[in-house]
Design a protein around this motif. Structure first.
Motif, PDB file in Angstrom:
ATOM      1  N   SER A   1      -4.389   5.351  -1.130  1.00 11.84           N
ATOM      2  CA  SER A   1      -3.614   4.447  -1.979  1.00 11.84           C
ATOM      3  C   SER A   1      -4.010   4.646  -3.444  1.00 11.84           C
ATOM      4  O   SER A   1      -5.103   5.125  -3.754  1.00 11.84           O
ATOM      5  CB  SER A   1      -3.842   2.990  -1.570  1.00 11.84           C
ATOM      6  OG  SER A   1      -5.158   2.606  -1.903  1.00 11.84           O
TER       7      SER A   1
ATOM      8  N   ILE B   1       0.805  -1.231   0.000  1.00 12.29           N
ATOM      9  CA  ILE B   1       0.000   0.000   0.000  1.00 12.29           C
ATOM     10  C   ILE B   1       0.832   1.271   0.000  1.00 12.29           C
ATOM     11  O   ILE B   1       0.298   2.370  -0.109  1.00 12.29           O
ATOM     12  CB  ILE B   1      -0.972  -0.033   1.205  1.00 12.29           C
ATOM     13  CG1 ILE B   1      -2.210   0.809   0.945  1.00 12.29           C
ATOM     14  CG2 ILE B   1      -0.272   0.356   2.480  1.00 12.29           C
ATOM     15  CD1 ILE B   1      -3.301   0.620   1.962  1.00 12.29           C
TER      16      ILE B   1
ATOM     17  N   SER C   1     -11.890  -1.312  -2.307  1.00 11.14           N
ATOM     18  CA  SER C   1     -11.454  -0.916  -0.959  1.00 11.14           C
ATOM     19  C   SER C   1     -11.626  -2.074   0.025  1.00 11.14           C
ATOM     20  O   SER C   1     -10.781  -2.287   0.900  1.00 11.14           O
ATOM     21  CB  SER C   1     -12.239   0.304  -0.471  1.00 11.14           C
ATOM     22  OG  SER C   1     -13.591  -0.036  -0.239  1.00 11.14           O
TER      23      SER C   1
ATOM     24  N   ILE D   1      -7.170   4.161   3.693  1.00 10.78           N
ATOM     25  CA  ILE D   1      -6.709   3.448   2.500  1.00 10.78           C
ATOM     26  C   ILE D   1      -7.165   4.124   1.218  1.00 10.78           C
ATOM     27  O   ILE D   1      -6.729   3.731   0.127  1.00 10.78           O
ATOM     28  CB  ILE D   1      -7.157   1.963   2.513  1.00 10.78           C
ATOM     29  CG1 ILE D   1      -8.679   1.853   2.561  1.00 10.78           C
ATOM     30  CG2 ILE D   1      -6.527   1.207   3.663  1.00 10.78           C
ATOM     31  CD1 ILE D   1      -9.178   0.441   2.319  1.00 10.78           C
TER      32      ILE D   1
ATOM     33  N   TYR E   1     -14.445   3.725   2.740  1.00 13.63           N
ATOM     34  CA  TYR E   1     -13.004   3.671   2.964  1.00 13.63           C
ATOM     35  C   TYR E   1     -12.586   4.786   3.903  1.00 13.63           C
ATOM     36  O   TYR E   1     -13.293   5.789   4.050  1.00 13.63           O
ATOM     37  CB  TYR E   1     -12.224   3.779   1.650  1.00 13.63           C
ATOM     38  CG  TYR E   1     -12.923   4.569   0.581  1.00 13.63           C
ATOM     39  CD1 TYR E   1     -13.098   5.933   0.697  1.00 13.63           C
ATOM     40  CD2 TYR E   1     -13.429   3.931  -0.543  1.00 13.63           C
ATOM     41  CE1 TYR E   1     -13.760   6.652  -0.281  1.00 13.63           C
ATOM     42  CE2 TYR E   1     -14.095   4.644  -1.516  1.00 13.63           C
ATOM     43  CZ  TYR E   1     -14.251   6.007  -1.386  1.00 13.63           C
ATOM     44  OH  TYR E   1     -14.914   6.716  -2.335  1.00 13.63           O
TER      45      TYR E   1
ATOM     46  N   CYS F   1      -4.443  -5.876   3.183  1.00 18.27           N
ATOM     47  CA  CYS F   1      -3.673  -5.109   4.178  1.00 18.27           C
ATOM     48  C   CYS F   1      -3.635  -5.833   5.517  1.00 18.27           C
ATOM     49  O   CYS F   1      -2.599  -5.838   6.208  1.00 18.27           O
ATOM     50  CB  CYS F   1      -4.276  -3.716   4.366  1.00 18.27           C
ATOM     51  SG  CYS F   1      -3.919  -2.587   3.035  1.00 18.27           S
TER      52      CYS F   1
ATOM     53  N   ARG G   1       0.168  -7.349  -3.720  1.00 20.42           N
ATOM     54  CA  ARG G   1      -0.007  -6.207  -4.623  1.00 20.42           C
ATOM     55  C   ARG G   1      -0.393  -6.674  -6.031  1.00 20.42           C
ATOM     56  O   ARG G   1      -1.270  -6.085  -6.682  1.00 20.42           O
ATOM     57  CB  ARG G   1       1.286  -5.388  -4.666  1.00 20.42           C
ATOM     58  CG  ARG G   1       1.144  -4.075  -5.415  1.00 20.42           C
ATOM     59  CD  ARG G   1       2.455  -3.310  -5.435  1.00 20.42           C
ATOM     60  NE  ARG G   1       2.299  -2.056  -6.151  1.00 20.42           N
ATOM     61  CZ  ARG G   1       1.858  -0.931  -5.617  1.00 20.42           C
ATOM     62  NH1 ARG G   1       1.535  -0.897  -4.333  1.00 20.42           N
ATOM     63  NH2 ARG G   1       1.741   0.160  -6.341  1.00 20.42           N
TER      64      ARG G   1
ATOM     65  N   GLY H   1       0.810   3.075   4.759  1.00 25.99           N
ATOM     66  CA  GLY H   1       1.055   2.018   5.745  1.00 25.99           C
ATOM     67  C   GLY H   1       1.442   2.580   7.100  1.00 25.99           C
ATOM     68  O   GLY H   1       0.970   2.104   8.140  1.00 25.99           O
TER      69      GLY H   1
ATOM     70  N   LEU I   1      -8.833  -4.536  -0.838  1.00 28.86           N
ATOM     71  CA  LEU I   1      -7.537  -3.989  -0.413  1.00 28.86           C
ATOM     72  C   LEU I   1      -7.375  -4.059   1.104  1.00 28.86           C
ATOM     73  O   LEU I   1      -6.288  -4.365   1.614  1.00 28.86           O
ATOM     74  CB  LEU I   1      -7.412  -2.544  -0.891  1.00 28.86           C
ATOM     75  CG  LEU I   1      -6.103  -1.815  -0.579  1.00 28.86           C
ATOM     76  CD1 LEU I   1      -4.926  -2.522  -1.226  1.00 28.86           C
ATOM     77  CD2 LEU I   1      -6.168  -0.374  -1.046  1.00 28.86           C
TER      78      LEU I   1
END
Length: 549
Positions: A355, A301, A370, A352, A349, A377, A399, A306, A373
């Protein structure tokens, strides 16, 4: 009849007290409280049954760590099994201050445990008069033990791997955000201040740090000439822009400025430029720190997002404990509670959102990506928090999965299965861990060799000093082995002297031995007295002398 015993954990050791009598009904009356405060009356209420002193500070630390975690230590178990009465008419009930250790004692030893109420009041009195109740323990010794154990317990609690400390990341990202705000504020102040003198520069140069550098470089616009065109090009990185600045300075509508005002503007703009440079250095530091502490989260991210997630959660361990649904809206708590209150739509979200993945997704797919992701995460943060060897293999694979999911939303191409991707990641991570292990082993070997060399040098120096004191002949020796060899050679030379007469009489021939110059010097006169040497043996000796020299 039930006999109440009270366990008290002190820095000096474990103590077990027998409660003789106690007032349960009027426990909170001031008269009863006075009895606890008075040592004479309190001695009538309780008596010391047994005391187990800790053998060392390390033993005390181990025991206190076990108690704080609610685990029964072997020392405490042995102490209670030895001193608590098991059989008989009177059943023993144990009073403890902490419910967690009470539960562990009840489970392990099958004791009836009491916490709170009378026990808390008795423990208060024991804590107050402990040094008086235990013989041979002074108040000063008790306080020293408490202080020492308190320091070692605190050190053990905050002890962590220096390279993997997430506290530094939390402080760095907070400072980075603060620097961004400060640089923006100061840059606006420089623009406003220098704009009185050269207002046209604001429209030409839009970047804050570049504007401060230009204000520092130009100074008084009337002194600007074509000679400074090259230096302006280096700052703005554009020849056309530098030319337009030069033309604007000639026809500027700004007011004149005094030298003292110009000096202050230059000094302030210099501070802003240095802050901007420090911000870049801090970002590099954050990048390297995230690579050590949370490499997978950073690879997935980004460093800044992060770090913000770790900072908002409080620590990497806390972030790893959060479910994916919490990570998804982390940072959007106000919007969430407002939506719950007004029965509106909840946020999709939080942090994040910054990102790149969510920005690249279409409007209808932002919520879906989201959620996906946030799930990845959570996996990355758990790997970072609980893995022994920090690698970014899993982060890169996660990723790639998010990229595949994005392309799936856009084109409909089916992504790989999570199981296959994780199998590949596990194999790669094993290879990386093996490489890192080999590197560490090599470093350790080099370190050991270096230590051995240093130790050999130090011992050689010490032995050389001793040899100087012993004799001149041993002064040339550098270590203990040379000394031993010299002593051995001296003994062999004496043996040769004894064998020389026997050789003359026709007995067993003398053995040929190597001798050094110093030994030959000692032996030669004796041999000359006992028996005259042949010219052949003299030649051999000369050759040996030359070889040794």
């Amino acid at each position: 009849m039930v006999l109440l015993h009270v366990l008290f954990e002190h820095a000096a050791g474990y103590a077990l007290f027998v409660v003789k009598e106690v007032e349960e009904i009027g426990m909170l009356l001031p008269q009863v409280e006075d009895c606890v405060l008075n040592i004479g009356k309190f001695n009538g209420m309780v008596s010391l049954a047994a005391f187990f002193p800790f053998k060392s500070a390390q033993a005390a630390l181990d025991n206190i760590n076990a108690i704080s975690e609610g685990v029964l230590h072997a020392d405490l178990k042995l102490f209670l099994e030895t001193n608590l009465p098991v059989g008989g008419k009177k059943k023993a009930m144990l009073g403890v201050g902490d419910a967690k250790i009470g539960g562990a004692l009840q489970e392990e030893l099958g004791l009836s445990i009491q916490t709170g109420g009378v026990v808390a009041e008795i423990l208060r009195g024991v804590r107050l008069h402990f040094h008086s109740l235990v013989k041979g323990l002074t108040a000063q010794a008790a306080s020293k033990a408490q202080l020492g154990l308190g320091h070692s317990y605190s050190r053990a609690k905050v002890k962590f791997n220096v390279n993997r400390s997430d506290n530094m990341i939390i402080q760095s990202i907070a400072l980075l955000d603060q620097l961004d705000k400060d640089i923006n504020t100061f840059s606006m102040r420089v623009r406003e201040w220098y704009g009185y003198h050269f207002p046209e520069l604001i429209k030409i140069v839009t970047d804050n740090s570049t504007y401060c550098k230009m204000a520092q470089l130009i100074g008084n616009r009337k002194e600007l000439s074509e000679e400074s065109l090259e230096s302006m090009e280096e700052v703005v990185m554009d020849s056309a822009k530098a030319q337009s600045i030069l033309e604007a300075s000639r026809s500027s509508m700004g007011m004149d400025i005094s030298p003292i005002d110009l000096i202050n503007i230059e000094r302030f703009s210099n501070r802003v430029v240095s802050l901007a440079a420090y911000r870049l250095e801090l970002q590099e530091y954050l990048h390297s720190k995230m690579g050590q502490v949370a490499p997978n989260l950073a690879a997935l991210i980004g460093d800044v997002v992060g770090a913000r997630l770790i900072s908002h959660a409080g620590s990497l361990t806390n972030l790893a404990k959060y479910p994916a649904s919490t990570v998804q809206i982390l940072g959007a708590e106000k919007a969430l509670f407002r939506a719950l209150k007004t029965r509106g739509n909840t946020p999709k979200y939080g942090l994040i959102f910054h990102s790149t993945f969510i920005g690249r997704a279409a409007a209808k797919n932002k919520g879906r990506i989201s959620r996906y992701l946030a799930n990845k995460c959570t996996i990355a943060s758990r790997i970072d928090a609980f893995s022994d060897v920090p690698t970014c293999v899993f982060g890169d694979k996660l990723r790639d999965q998010v990229e595949e999911r994005l392309s799936f939303y856009e084109t409909g191409e089916a992504p790989r299965k999570n199981l296959d991707v994780m199998k590949e990641a596990v194999i790669q991570a094993g290879e990386v861990a093996a490489e890192m292990k080999i590197k560490l082993e090599k470093k350790e070997k080099k370190r050991r060799k270096r230590e051995k060399k240093l130790a050999a040098l130090s011992t050689g120096d010490g032995e050389e000093g001793d040899s100087k004191v012993d004799s001149e002949t041993e002064a040339t020796g550098e270590n203990g082995e040379v000394k031993k060899k010299k002593k051995k050679r001296a003994a062999e030379a004496v043996q040769m002297e004894e064998e020389a007469p026997a050789a003359e009489n026709g007995d067993t021939p003398a053995k040929k031995k190597k001798k050094r110059k110093s030994e030959a010097m000692e032996v030669e006169p004796v041999v000359a007295e006992e028996a005259p040497e042949t010219p052949q043996t003299e030649k051999k000796k000369k050759r040996k002398k030359k070889d040794t020299e």
